[in-house]
Motif scaffolding. Structure first.
Motif, PDB file in Angstrom:
ATOM      1  N   ILE A 160       0.882  -1.139   0.071  1.00 26.14           N
ATOM      2  CA  ILE A 160      -0.021  -0.066  -0.192  1.00 26.14           C
ATOM      3  C   ILE A 160       0.901   1.408   0.005  1.00 26.14           C
ATOM      4  O   ILE A 160       0.680   2.292  -0.675  1.00 26.14           O
ATOM      5  N   ASN A 162     -12.937   3.466   4.887  1.00 22.95           N
ATOM      6  CA  ASN A 162     -11.948   2.460   4.158  1.00 22.95           C
ATOM      7  C   ASN A 162     -10.626   2.712   5.156  1.00 22.95           C
ATOM      8  O   ASN A 162      -9.472   3.072   4.895  1.00 22.95           O
ATOM      9  N   GLY A 216     -11.190   7.584   1.262  1.00 21.78           N
ATOM     10  CA  GLY A 216      -9.782   7.053   0.732  1.00 21.78           C
ATOM     11  C   GLY A 216      -9.428   6.185   1.853  1.00 21.78           C
ATOM     12  O   GLY A 216      -9.676   6.120   2.889  1.00 21.78           O
ATOM     13  N   THR A 217      -8.387   5.208   1.364  1.00 20.78           N
ATOM     14  CA  THR A 217      -7.731   4.556   2.567  1.00 20.78           C
ATOM     15  C   THR A 217      -7.000   5.194   3.326  1.00 20.78           C
ATOM     16  O   THR A 217      -6.119   6.231   3.175  1.00 20.78           O
ATOM     17  N   THR A 249      -5.839  12.749   4.953  1.00 21.72           N
ATOM     18  CA  THR A 249      -6.556  12.170   3.781  1.00 21.72           C
ATOM     19  C   THR A 249      -7.098  13.275   2.803  1.00 21.72           C
ATOM     20  O   THR A 249      -7.720  13.032   1.822  1.00 21.72           O
ATOM     21  N   SER A 270       2.701   1.864  -3.096  1.00 20.00           N
ATOM     22  CA  SER A 270       1.585   2.381  -4.417  1.00 20.00           C
ATOM     23  C   SER A 270       1.139   3.581  -4.148  1.00 20.00           C
ATOM     24  O   SER A 270       0.474   4.164  -4.862  1.00 20.00           O
ATOM     25  N   HIS A 271       1.496   4.404  -2.949  1.00 20.70           N
ATOM     26  CA  HIS A 271       0.637   5.520  -2.710  1.00 20.70           C
ATOM     27  C   HIS A 271      -0.570   5.631  -2.645  1.00 20.70           C
ATOM     28  O   HIS A 271      -0.856   6.783  -2.758  1.00 20.70           O
ATOM     29  N   SER A 272      -1.318   4.676  -2.284  1.00 22.23           N
ATOM     30  CA  SER A 272      -2.693   4.546  -2.487  1.00 22.23           C
ATOM     31  C   SER A 272      -3.571   4.586  -0.957  1.00 22.23           C
ATOM     32  O   SER A 272      -4.745   4.537  -0.938  1.00 22.23           O
ATOM     33  N   ALA A 273      -2.547   5.144  -0.099  1.00 21.91           N
ATOM     34  CA  ALA A 273      -3.201   5.460   1.365  1.00 21.91           C
ATOM     35  C   ALA A 273      -2.620   6.468   2.083  1.00 21.91           C
ATOM     36  O   ALA A 273      -1.524   6.809   1.795  1.00 21.91           O
TER      37      ALA A 273
END
Length: 185
Positions: free
Chosen positions: A58, A156, A129-130, A123, A61-64
């Protein structure tokens, strides 16, 4: 060689402490109010629980948004003039935000507001968002904070119970962190 052996021993210790012991700890209905450095449950209703491998994926991937809630001793207000004060350094997951003292079971209104505003900042106001909450292994602070994030409408929420102990044991990068200033600082 010794360093690798020590790292492997620590990984086994963290896995044992957060895995085997956690399965035996029941998930309470409310927040944990004492004994924050103790084995935690393996679950948290309404929250995804992840290990180090998934936390790393995670993060890469810079997704959180990563939010650390480790407590921090404040500078005493009435230190005599000229007294040196050294904050304890915090090696943290790079790119995260540190909101100290927000994992206690009960928060003063000012600290509850600080946590809420900190999550908004982390966030960028995206409640869908995660957001990954963590502290250290065997620490109820991140469990409480993840539960509190859900109560604030974040949909999330992810809890990383191994925290920086698991991250460090895996040899992942850490950086010196400075906390977001608390109310009155």
């Amino acid at each position: 060689m010794i360093r690798t052996a020590a790292r492997c021993a620590f990984i086994v210790f963290v896995a044992t402490a957060t895995g085997a012991g956690a399965a035996e700890v029941p998930e309470p209905d409310g927040y944990r109010l004492e004994n924050y450095r103790a084995p935690t449950p393996a679950t948290l209703r309404g929250v995804k629980v992840i290990g180090t491998d998934e936390a790393e994926a995670i993060w890469r991937s810079h997704s959180a948004s990563f939010v650390d809630v480790l407590p921090r001793a404040p500078r005493p207000k009435n230190l005599p003039e000229g007294t040196l004060w050294h904050d304890k350094p915090r090696a943290d997951i790079p790119g995260g935000i540190w909101l100290p003292d927000t994992g206690y079971g009960e928060l003063a209104p000012s600290m509850a507001g600080y946590f809420s505003k900190g999550l908004e900042k982390a966030t960028h106001g995206d409640h869908a968002g995660t957001v990954v909450l963590y502290c250290q292994a065997n620490c109820w602070m991140s469990w409480n904070a993840a539960k509190r994030a859900v109560s604030l409408g974040y949909s999330n929420v992810t809890w990383y119970p191994e925290g920086t102990d698991g991250w460090s044991a895996a040899g992942l990068p850490l950086e010196d962190a400075m906390p977001e200033p608390r109310p009155g600082e």
